[in-house]
Design a protein around this motif. Structure first.
Motif, PDB file in Angstrom:
ATOM      1  N   PRO A  38       9.381  16.909  -7.244  1.00  0.00           N
ATOM      2  CA  PRO A  38       9.943  16.907  -5.879  1.00  0.00           C
ATOM      3  C   PRO A  38       9.736  15.576  -5.173  1.00  0.00           C
ATOM      4  N   ASP A  39       8.705  14.831  -5.571  1.00  0.00           N
ATOM      5  CA  ASP A  39       8.463  13.510  -5.005  1.00  0.00           C
ATOM      6  C   ASP A  39       8.823  12.469  -6.045  1.00  0.00           C
ATOM      7  N   TRP A  40      10.034  11.980  -5.962  1.00  0.00           N
ATOM      8  CA  TRP A  40      10.579  11.048  -6.948  1.00  0.00           C
ATOM      9  C   TRP A  40       9.822   9.728  -6.925  1.00  0.00           C
ATOM     10  N   HIS A  41       9.234   9.388  -5.780  1.00  0.00           N
ATOM     11  CA  HIS A  41       8.567   8.100  -5.635  1.00  0.00           C
ATOM     12  C   HIS A  41       7.191   8.081  -6.275  1.00  0.00           C
ATOM     13  N   ALA A  42       6.681   9.239  -6.661  1.00  0.00           N
ATOM     14  CA  ALA A  42       5.294   9.330  -7.118  1.00  0.00           C
ATOM     15  C   ALA A  42       5.171   8.934  -8.583  1.00  0.00           C
ATOM     16  N   ALA A  43       5.570   7.723  -8.892  1.00  0.00           N
ATOM     17  CA  ALA A  43       5.444   7.232 -10.267  1.00  0.00           C
ATOM     18  C   ALA A  43       3.964   7.070 -10.616  1.00  0.00           C
ATOM     19  N   THR A  44       3.601   7.557 -11.788  1.00  0.00           N
ATOM     20  CA  THR A  44       2.216   7.429 -12.220  1.00  0.00           C
ATOM     21  C   THR A  44       2.036   6.134 -12.998  1.00  0.00           C
ATOM     22  N   GLY A  45       0.792   5.726 -13.145  1.00  0.00           N
ATOM     23  CA  GLY A  45       0.488   4.531 -13.913  1.00  0.00           C
ATOM     24  C   GLY A  45       0.086   3.386 -13.018  1.00  0.00           C
ATOM     25  N   SER A  46      -0.796   2.566 -13.531  1.00  0.00           N
ATOM     26  CA  SER A  46      -1.340   1.479 -12.723  1.00  0.00           C
ATOM     27  C   SER A  46      -0.494   0.223 -12.794  1.00  0.00           C
ATOM     28  N   GLY A  47       0.118  -0.024 -13.932  1.00  0.00           N
ATOM     29  CA  GLY A  47       0.905  -1.246 -14.073  1.00  0.00           C
ATOM     30  C   GLY A  47       1.788  -1.162 -15.298  1.00  0.00           C
TER      31      GLY A  47
END
Length: 377
Positions: A38-47
């Motif tokens: 539901p939150d498309w912006h919540a990309a995981t990962g540090s880099g």
């Protein structure tokens, strides 16, 4: 008689799904993009490390200038001893051509935001928090039923829903990712003054320790070890576990270690190998990106392979009149040798490390692979 605009369903709003959506919309194809989160912006990962062939596709997407402004470009790789002594520096191969940097490090969420903005600007129908419940195919198209009870009819479905793709399983492709025996700890941290490229250390408390600048002020750092049973590593211990490994390294590491203090900011992931060797489609449903393949990050080519998939598939779909089995077979034939080369080389590099092979031709394998990637896909 004028043909009605073709309609495509893209399943998954990561790098591959976003890229193919942008390219198809640019050509006038109607696209519905669905994303399970539901939150498309919540990309995981540090880099993320983006090499030239990935940058080449990002330029095709029209987002290179934003990537260049937000990321950190560099052109060399350092090899260091565990105490931080620089042993060797090599120039990176410019796999995207002479007019692009060899490498750009970026904060992964920032790359996702740039792609999201480009997707929204090109005008697809976007539905978040939505998954596919069923797909029914016939000779003319695909009928999809969604988790919200709605339905849609499409000329093609593109499965870009990642390494654990539910769409892949839904169409009867049984291949799944398999662990390689290695795992990685990652964290984002402030960039120490003077850190201007990736340095790798082989040996010490872990198999590999490294870092990559991701902006003028940030980096992501990582240490690689053998896989542990996930149940034996509780999430609340992540900072302690990564810090214990990282404290054994010198150079920039003492400054980095100061910021390994919050377990919620540490990511622990196993390395997987995945490659669907058979066809990447069933009827009018086709796989791209991690749904079709993934590999350890030892060559930093995972995102590049996904972006290239999107570029090649979009090229075929926008230049051929018939969207038929031959088109999707040709897509697979173009992508499989290149992807297999990257997957096999990435796994081999890790296997040599696990097996302690001291005379392995690492520079030769990396050089051959990267030189091959200079060719356009």
């Amino acid at each position: 008689m004028t043909r009605a605009p073709r309609k495509v369903l893209v399943v998954g709003g990561g790098a591959a799904g976003n890229a193919v959506t942008i390219l198809l919309r640019r050509a006038g194809v109607t696209v519905d993009l669905i994303e399970a989160r539901p939150d498309w912006h919540a990309a995981t990962g540090s880099g993320i490390t983006l090499q030239g062939n990935a940058l080449r596709v990002l330029r095709e997407l029209g987002v290179w200038e934003q990537v260049e402004a937000c990321g950190f470009a560099f052109g060399s790789l350092g090899m260091t001893a565990p105490d931080g002594t620089v042993l060797h520096v090599v120039e990176d191969i410019r796999t995207g051509g002479p007019d692009l940097p060899a490498t750009v490090g970026m904060q992964r969420p920032r790359l996702q935001q740039i792609l999201i903005e480009a997707v929204r600007a090109c005008g697809p129908r976007i539905r978040l928090g939505t998954t596919v419940e069923s797909l029914d195919q016939d000779a003319d198209g695909v009928s999809a039923r969604f988790s919200d009870g709605s339905r849609g009819r499409y000329d093609l479905v593109i499965a870009a829903d990642g390494r654990n793709s539910a769409t892949r399983a839904m169409i009867g492709i049984a291949d799944r990712p398999e662990p390689t025996g290695m795992a990685i700890w990652r964290i984002a941290a402030p960039r120490p003054e003077g850190l201007e490229r990736t340095d790798l250390t082989h040996g010490g408390p872990a198999y590999i320790a490294g870092y990559c600048p991701t902006s003028a002020t940030t980096i992501y750092a990582y240490v690689v070890e053998g896989c542990r049973a996930r149940a034996s590593v509780p999430a609340e211990s992540y900072a302690d576990e990564m810090r214990a490994l990282a404290e054994g390294y010198g150079g920039f590491w003492p400054e980095i270690v100061k910021h390994i203090d919050d377990p919620a900011k540490v990511n622990y992931t196993w390395f997987d190998r995945h490659l669907v060797e058979g066809p990447w489609h069933r009827g009018r449903v086709v796989l791209i990106g991690d749904a079709a393949h993934c590999c350890p990050p030892t060559l930093a080519q995972g995102a590049a392979m996904s972006l290239e998939d999107a570029s090649v598939l979009a090229e075929l779909l926008t230049t051929r009149e018939d969207w038929d089995d031959r088109l999707l077979t040709d897509y697979h034939a173009r992508r499989l040798p290149r992807v297999r080369m990257v997957v096999d080389a990435s796994v081999q590099l890790g296997r040599w490390t696990l097996d302690g092979v001291r005379d392995a031709d690492v520079p030769g394998l990396v050089g051959r692979t990267m030189n091959a990637l200079k060719e356009t896909p």
